[in-house]
Write an enzyme that holds these catalytic residues in place. Structure first.
Site, short mmCIF file in Angstrom:
data_model
loop_
_atom_site.label_atom_id
_atom_site.label_comp_id
_atom_site.label_asym_id
_atom_site.label_seq_id
_atom_site.Cartn_x
_atom_site.Cartn_y
_atom_site.Cartn_z
N ARG A 1 13.74 -12.91 125.45
CA ARG A 1 14.19 -12.25 124.23
C ARG A 1 12.95 -11.98 123.38
O ARG A 1 12.04 -12.82 123.32
CB ARG A 1 15.18 -13.12 123.44
CG ARG A 1 16.56 -13.22 124.06
CD ARG A 1 17.32 -11.88 123.99
NE ARG A 1 18.67 -11.97 124.50
CZ ARG A 1 19.05 -11.61 125.74
NH1 ARG A 1 18.16 -11.16 126.61
NH2 ARG A 1 20.32 -11.70 126.09
N HIS B 1 14.50 -3.15 128.62
CA HIS B 1 15.46 -4.23 128.89
C HIS B 1 16.17 -4.00 130.24
O HIS B 1 17.40 -3.90 130.29
CB HIS B 1 16.48 -4.34 127.75
CG HIS B 1 17.10 -5.71 127.65
ND1 HIS B 1 17.24 -6.38 126.48
CD2 HIS B 1 17.64 -6.53 128.59
CE1 HIS B 1 17.83 -7.55 126.70
NE2 HIS B 1 18.07 -7.67 127.97
P1 NAP Z 1 19.41 -21.17 131.28
O1 NAP Z 1 19.99 -21.38 132.64
O2 NAP Z 1 20.13 -21.67 130.10
O3 NAP Z 1 17.92 -21.76 131.31
C1 NAP Z 1 17.14 -21.90 130.17
C2 NAP Z 1 15.87 -22.65 130.52
O4 NAP Z 1 15.04 -22.74 129.35
C3 NAP Z 1 16.15 -24.10 130.97
O5 NAP Z 1 15.21 -24.48 131.96
C4 NAP Z 1 15.91 -24.89 129.69
O6 NAP Z 1 15.53 -26.22 129.91
C5 NAP Z 1 14.77 -24.13 129.08
N1 NAP Z 1 14.67 -24.36 127.64
C6 NAP Z 1 15.56 -24.03 126.67
N2 NAP Z 1 15.13 -24.45 125.47
C7 NAP Z 1 13.94 -25.06 125.68
C8 NAP Z 1 13.02 -25.70 124.84
N3 NAP Z 1 13.20 -25.80 123.51
N4 NAP Z 1 11.91 -26.22 125.40
C9 NAP Z 1 11.70 -26.16 126.74
N5 NAP Z 1 12.54 -25.54 127.59
C10 NAP Z 1 13.66 -25.01 127.07
O7 NAP Z 1 19.18 -19.59 131.03
P2 NAP Z 1 18.97 -18.42 132.12
O8 NAP Z 1 20.27 -18.00 132.70
O9 NAP Z 1 17.88 -18.83 133.04
O10 NAP Z 1 18.48 -17.24 131.16
C11 NAP Z 1 17.33 -17.36 130.35
C12 NAP Z 1 17.29 -16.20 129.36
O11 NAP Z 1 16.92 -14.99 130.02
C13 NAP Z 1 18.61 -15.86 128.69
O12 NAP Z 1 18.88 -16.73 127.62
C14 NAP Z 1 18.38 -14.44 128.22
O13 NAP Z 1 17.83 -14.46 126.93
C15 NAP Z 1 17.32 -13.91 129.19
N6 NAP Z 1 17.82 -12.80 130.03
C16 NAP Z 1 17.16 -11.62 130.00
C17 NAP Z 1 17.60 -10.57 130.81
C18 NAP Z 1 16.86 -9.24 130.82
O14 NAP Z 1 17.34 -8.30 131.44
N7 NAP Z 1 15.71 -9.13 130.18
C19 NAP Z 1 18.72 -10.73 131.63
C20 NAP Z 1 19.37 -11.95 131.64
C21 NAP Z 1 18.92 -13.00 130.83
P3 NAP Z 1 16.52 -27.25 130.69
O15 NAP Z 1 16.44 -26.85 132.13
O16 NAP Z 1 15.91 -28.58 130.45
O17 NAP Z 1 17.88 -27.04 130.09
#
Ligand code: NAP
Length: 314
Positions: free
Chosen positions: A229, A277
């Protein structure tokens, strides 16, 4: 009795109809209805809604709502607009999306690894010049976020032979990937990273985490890919480091304001690649199947799927 499932989203009618068309056959005994098509009775009885950029005012008109199934993976807007615990938020966790994101991460890492922005600039200036090509194992990739998307990306990068390190909130193990946590872990990881890939959710803790302070820890000529993001990165700090030549390039798929306004200087910055995006679009087929399986399970058992942890914000 037919259950009515509201579909609440700010999207063109044709897109909403495509989603509803894909989901209806997977929810026998249910009627999925756009918010405008709901009758008073439907509004008062609905316990679950399918949402995609919903208007919070419309959700507030569903008094019996227990949970919402988001069709997007990032839910920071929903978390901000639906405070409190009354309605649980279930985000989309789609293995297909993880594969699509991992493919994008590998593609744009290779774009930087193979110096493509530089060779493109050389072509425009008719310069025939070759540059050293490090082996993948000599290229250190740092991944912020090892969740559904980050883990798969880390595996694909490691499988390609890159030296991969990853950082997350809790301890995580991934084969052939060095993992760390905490602020010391972050700083150490940044200091050994040639290409930084951001896949963190946007939360109170991650907003602005890539600042002048943290980005300056990257070695000279390092590059940044942000696929999570926009506000996770402090744009001014990033452009200052690109302008000074400390960082070599940034690939940005996400921005503070989307669509990126035409007057934004990022469009024409020579060291920035702007993407609209597109790194991991939601796939209607696979996302519908996951959303419908969650809803079917709830209607059968009353059990809600795992939902966003309000304290952590993701
Ligand atoms: P997720 O499964 O919730 O994974 C989030 C990761 O970030 C986890 O490893 C989490 O740690 C870590 N994290 C969160 N807060 C943290 C902090 N304060 N310090 C250290 N690590 C932290 O999410 P996801 O499905 O992988 O998606 C990630 C993001 O990608 C989404 O939230 C979205 O914003 C973005 N996204 C972008 C697109 C695009 O087209 N550009 C598409 C889809 C998603 P833990 O493992 O310890 O929980």
């Amino acid at each position: 009795m037919t259950s009515v499932i509201p579909f609440v989203g700010k999207m063109p009618e044709a897109e909403a109809r495509e989603w509803i068309g894909a989901m209806a056959p997977q929810l026998p005994g249910c009627r999925i209805a756009r918010f405008v098509d709901l009758k008073d009775d439907d509004r008062s009885t609905a316990e679950v809604a399918i949402v995609a950029n919903p208007d919070p005012a419309e959700l507030a008109m569903l008094p019996n709502l227990k949970w919402v199934q988001s069709l997007w993976a990032g839910v920071e807007r929903l978390v901000a607009e639906m405070p409190g615990d009354a309605v649980r938020i279930v985000r989309l966790a789609d293995p297909q999306m993880a594969d699509t994101m991992a493919e994008a991460v590998l593609a744009w890492t290779l774009y930087l690894h193979r110096d493509m922005p530089r060779y493109r600039a050389q072509q425009l200036a008719r310069i025939w010049q070759q540059h050293a090509l490090p082996l993948p194992v000599e290229r250190r990739i740092g991944l912020l976020g090892l969740g559904v998307l980050g883990r798969r990306s880390a595996e694909l990068l490691a499988g390609h032979g890159f030296s991969v390190a990853g950082w997350s909130r809790s301890n995580t193990r991934i084969e052939n990937v060095e993992t760390s946590t905490g602020s010391q872990g972050l700083r150490a990881m940044l200091a050994r990273t040639d290409i930084l890939v951001c896949l963190l959710p946007l939360t109170a803790e991650t907003r602005g985490i890539l600042s002048a302070d943290t980005l300056s820890l990257l070695p000279k000529n390092a590059a940044v890919i942000n696929f999570s993001r926009g506000p996770v990165v402090q744009t001014g700090a990033l452009t200052a480091l690109l302008d000074s030549g400390q960082l070599s390039h940034a690939v940005l798929d996400v921005f503070d304001d989307e669509p990126l306004p035409p007057q934004s200087p990022l469009w024409t910055h020579p060291a920035i690649t702007v993407l609209p995006h597109i790194s991991a679009p939601t796939n209607v087929g696979t996302a519908s199947a996951i959303a419908c399986a969650n809803i079917r399970h709830f209607l059968k058992t009353g059990e809600m799927p795992e939902s966003v942890n309000r304290e952590r914000g993701y």
